[in-house]
Design an enzyme around this catalytic site. Structure first.
Site, PDB file in Angstrom:
ATOM      1  N   GLU A   1      47.257  43.060 108.406  1.00  0.00           N
ATOM      2  CA  GLU A   1      48.129  42.421 107.409  1.00  0.00           C
ATOM      3  C   GLU A   1      49.594  42.797 107.677  1.00  0.00           C
ATOM      4  O   GLU A   1      50.343  43.163 106.784  1.00  0.00           O
ATOM      5  CB  GLU A   1      47.711  42.845 105.999  1.00  0.00           C
ATOM      6  CG  GLU A   1      46.243  42.567 105.701  1.00  0.00           C
ATOM      7  CD  GLU A   1      45.770  43.095 104.366  1.00  0.00           C
ATOM      8  OE1 GLU A   1      44.935  42.423 103.730  1.00  0.00           O
ATOM      9  OE2 GLU A   1      46.225  44.176 103.960  1.00  0.00           O
TER      10      GLU A   1
ATOM     11  N   HIS B   1      43.609  55.997  99.742  1.00  0.00           N
ATOM     12  CA  HIS B   1      44.341  55.379  98.643  1.00  0.00           C
ATOM     13  C   HIS B   1      44.369  56.168  97.332  1.00  0.00           C
ATOM     14  O   HIS B   1      44.655  55.594  96.275  1.00  0.00           O
ATOM     15  CB  HIS B   1      43.776  53.977  98.345  1.00  0.00           C
ATOM     16  CG  HIS B   1      44.056  52.960  99.406  1.00  0.00           C
ATOM     17  ND1 HIS B   1      43.422  52.976 100.623  1.00  0.00           N
ATOM     18  CD2 HIS B   1      44.885  51.892  99.430  1.00  0.00           C
ATOM     19  CE1 HIS B   1      43.846  51.964 101.361  1.00  0.00           C
ATOM     20  NE2 HIS B   1      44.745  51.297 100.668  1.00  0.00           N
TER      21      HIS B   1
ATOM     22  N   CYS C   1      50.934  39.808  97.817  1.00  0.00           N
ATOM     23  CA  CYS C   1      51.421  41.129  97.424  1.00  0.00           C
ATOM     24  C   CYS C   1      52.670  41.528  98.199  1.00  0.00           C
ATOM     25  O   CYS C   1      53.529  42.240  97.678  1.00  0.00           O
ATOM     26  CB  CYS C   1      50.339  42.182  97.634  1.00  0.00           C
ATOM     27  SG  CYS C   1      49.068  42.225  96.358  1.00  0.00           S
TER      28      CYS C   1
ATOM     29  N   GLU D   1      50.939  37.696 102.915  1.00  0.00           N
ATOM     30  CA  GLU D   1      50.186  38.106 101.725  1.00  0.00           C
ATOM     31  C   GLU D   1      51.026  37.979 100.455  1.00  0.00           C
ATOM     32  O   GLU D   1      52.211  38.312 100.445  1.00  0.00           O
ATOM     33  CB  GLU D   1      49.705  39.543 101.896  1.00  0.00           C
ATOM     34  CG  GLU D   1      48.836  40.041 100.760  1.00  0.00           C
ATOM     35  CD  GLU D   1      48.378  41.473 100.954  1.00  0.00           C
ATOM     36  OE1 GLU D   1      47.983  42.102  99.956  1.00  0.00           O
ATOM     37  OE2 GLU D   1      48.421  41.971 102.099  1.00  0.00           O
TER      38      GLU D   1
ATOM     39  N   CYS E   1      43.836  42.660  95.043  1.00  0.00           N
ATOM     40  CA  CYS E   1      45.148  43.217  94.716  1.00  0.00           C
ATOM     41  C   CYS E   1      46.147  42.147  94.291  1.00  0.00           C
ATOM     42  O   CYS E   1      47.024  42.402  93.454  1.00  0.00           O
ATOM     43  CB  CYS E   1      45.686  44.007  95.906  1.00  0.00           C
ATOM     44  SG  CYS E   1      45.684  43.094  97.464  1.00  0.00           S
TER      45      CYS E   1
END
Length: 654
Positions: A321, A137, A339, A337, A417
């Site tokens: 996810e 990341h 996000c 999710e 997040c």
């Protein structure tokens, strides 16, 4: 055909005055941003520790300590700054500005001499920088920091963070690219692509846009970069969540199994997918790249026609996810999710800028008013990471298929997040209301506001008023003093079955093109447009290929999806049915829901005498009785704001 000339609204020239969304923006400003600041500093009792600010202090050499948290922990700070920036556009706050500037100075102090910025690697393993793009990341965190730098500059005119992220972007530009001495990789988690394009628009430095293009086009090519770096690390890996090196081996998880131009359907991690496509759509418009446009159209179509929940959520499974297969949309095990819906809205916005088709605004609105708003409690202090469409709390502790499902919102998360992502989106909602084109001002969302928009050398000042999403009556008033000829393009939502338009109190007509009602007029101060959108209660049925929803129905009014909760309807919601001929009416909410519109309907409950004393299975018939019951449906975004209980959107129909 691609339209490259498009502008976004200047948020400093837009004020949200909407009775519904104003309270959300005020909640973000007064509660959410301060609450998240406390969370980032580990000052919320009973909440999972963040350590994000402390990580920066350690990286800056201000304190001694060890890195704590996820490898992407820095991004929570970046998204918080971005939310602060957008909030400052709406209302100046000297105390908040001071805190943000102190954080920015801390970030600048943590930046390395060569421009590198990442507390995980700076503190924990500095010799491993840029050695594990698939899992770690670095580019994702850089992307969020770049977005924060752009937002803070646009909101305040202050360049401190913008200069920091330009140094970071320059460092990345030197390191990555097609040259022999450069890294030929790309992020495991897309984000930097969309951020670099935003940085280009602010700085006009084409190197940033070219780098975004490189990351997009290099993705999925052979030999596969993730495999090359894995071997170079002697096959060391970071995550063991789904088996050794699973994130490296499962290329589809990161949309890196084949080049993006060859992908035919939405696969893998849902957030990564929409972040990647957001950047791709933006780049396609700016570069008039027809191949990328077709990629976006094709993958959007698969996602929304075959893998989208009725709530505007995406991601059917908890494993990775991720998306699953077409038409696999389970209500109770949905991951959905928060996000991912934020990213879907971002993707929709970029498609709107390119296509000017109301279909994208319909999806954007669906995700916003349902999943995104539902991701945050009405108190602004509790959040959903996962947003299932059906919950049976008694089952959750015993069935590990539901390990990702929570029956109530949480104070914070180790992987946090979603809360700052919701905050930054709601704070920046003005970007999603309008698209500015040379030939028309497109109005996508009917959120009350006053905005000043440049049109050539003139300015149009427009005020939108109403009580959306509860009422479909929208009033638009021109406030600018200088007459100006222009076209307003008003979206006609897909849930609306009839419209009526009045210009200065006289019935008016306009041409409808791609779902927008176009009104061309020489606008003068005091001109008034009134748009009436019918807002009936609509029954919604799923495609017959969605096996989980056979013979079920959901209710929608305006953009809002409605649900049943145990508090209003009793336990065993699965035993309730809604007749096809049911009489339904809207009612005013009370208590916690006093400003909302609820739905009452005539339904039935099936009961069985002493079911716990009865046999588990019965031959020939089930000894049940059918009783009339009034059913109460609340807006789904409001679920789980009372006591823990059952909830469901889809109900059996008979």
């Amino acid at each position: 055909m691609i339209h490259s000339s498009s502008m976004e609204v200047d948020l400093t020239q837009l004020t949200i005055e909407d009775p519904f969304f104003r309270q959300y923006q005020q909640l973000i400003r007064d509660i959410v941003i301060p609450y998240q600041w406390e969370a980032l500093n580990d000052r919320i009792p009973e909440a999972e520790a963040s350590h994000a600010i402390e990580n920066f202090r350690i990286a800056a050499g201000q304190v001694q300590g060890k890195f704590y948290g996820m490898v992407f922990q820095d991004s929570d700070v970046a998204k918080w700054i971005e939310a602060v920036a957008y909030s400052l556009c709406e209302k100046h706050d000297e105390a908040l500005l001071k805190i943000a500037e102190e954080v920015i100075e801390l970030i600048a102090a943590a930046q390395c001499e060569d421009g590198y910025l990442n507390t995980y690697f700076t503190v924990k393993c500095p010799k491993e920088r840029w050695t594990n793009l698939a899992e770690c990341h670095e580019l994702y965190c850089a992307g969020h920091m770049i977005e924060a730098g752009v937002a803070f500059f646009q909101a305040t005119g202050k360049r401190r963070l913008l200069d920091v992220v330009c140094r970071l972007a320059d460092h990345i530009h030197r390191l990555f690219g097609p040259k022999e001495d450069q890294l030929h990789g790309y992020p495991g988690h897309p984000e930097i692509e969309l951020a670099l394009i935003r940085l280009y628009e602010v700085t006009e430095n084409r190197c940033y846009m070219n780098l975004a293009n490189y990351f997009i086009e290099q993705r999925g090519t052979l030999p596969h970069f993730y495999d090359l770096e894995y071997k170079k690390r002697d096959e060391k890996f970071h995550s063991n969540a789904h088996g050794p090196a699973w994130m490296i081996k499962n290329k589809a998880y990161s949309q890196a199994h084949v080049p993006l131009s060859e992908q035919q359907r939405a696969v893998g991690h849902a957030v990564r997918f929409v972040y990647l496509l957001t950047g791709t759509a933006h780049l396609a418009r700016l570069n008039k790249d027809e191949a990328k446009r077709q990629t976006c159209l094709r993958l959007w179509e698969n996602m929304v026609q075959k893998q989208l929940f009725i709530t505007g959520a995406i991601g059917s499974q908890s494993w990775g996810e991720s998306f699953s297969s077409d038409y696999d949309l389970p209500s109770d095990t949905a991951y959905a999710e928060s996000c991912a819906s934020v990213g879907l809205i971002m993707f929709a916005r970029r498609m709107l800028e390119m296509e000017c088709d109301s279909h994208y605004a319909d999806i954007m609105e669906r995700a916003l008013y349902n999943t995104v708003l539902g991701g945050m409690a009405l108190d602004g202090k509790h959040f959903f990471y996962v947003n299932p469409l059906e919950v049976h709390p008694k089952t959750l502790p015993f069935n590990h298929m539901y390990d990702h499902v929570k029956p109530t919102r949480q104070r914070w998360f180790g992987c946090a997040c979603c809360p700052p992502n919701i905050a930054r989106l709601i704070s920046a909602i003005g970007y999603y209301i309008y698209t500015l084109k040379p030939d028309a001002l497109y109005i996508h969302l009917y959120i009350g506001n006053t905005v000043e928009i440049p049109i050539g050398k003139q300015k149009l000042i427009l005020r939108i008023q109403g009580n959306y999403p509860w009422s479909g009556r929208i009033k638009m008033t021109v406030l600018s003093s200088t007459p100006i000829f222009h076209t307003l393009a008003l979206r006609v939502p897909d849930w609306c079955d009839s419209t009526q338009l009045h210009l200065n109190h006289k019935l008016s007509n306009g041409a409808i093109n791609k779902g927008y009602l176009h009104i061309s007029h020489k606008w003068q101060k005091g001109d008034c447009l009134t748009l009436n959108l019918s807002m009936p209660i609509r029954k919604v049925y799923a495609n017959s290929l969605v096996r989980q929803l056979a013979r079920k129905v959901a209710l929608q009014r305006g953009p809002l999806i409605y649900c049943l909760e145990e508090m209003d309807n009793g336990v065993e919601l699965h035993n309730l049915t809604l007749p096809q001929t049911s009489k339904m009416n809207v009612i005013k909410g009370q208590g916690l829901f006093e400003h909302q519109i609820l739905i009452e309907a005539e339904g039935y409950r099936y009961t069985q005498n002493n079911p716990e004393q009865s046999a588990l299975y019965h031959y020939d018939h089930l000894p049940t009785a059918k009783h009339p019951q009034k059913l109460t449906f609340i807006p789904w975004f409001s679920w789980a704001n009372r006591d823990i209980g059952e909830t469901r959107i889809w109900i059996n129909e008979e």
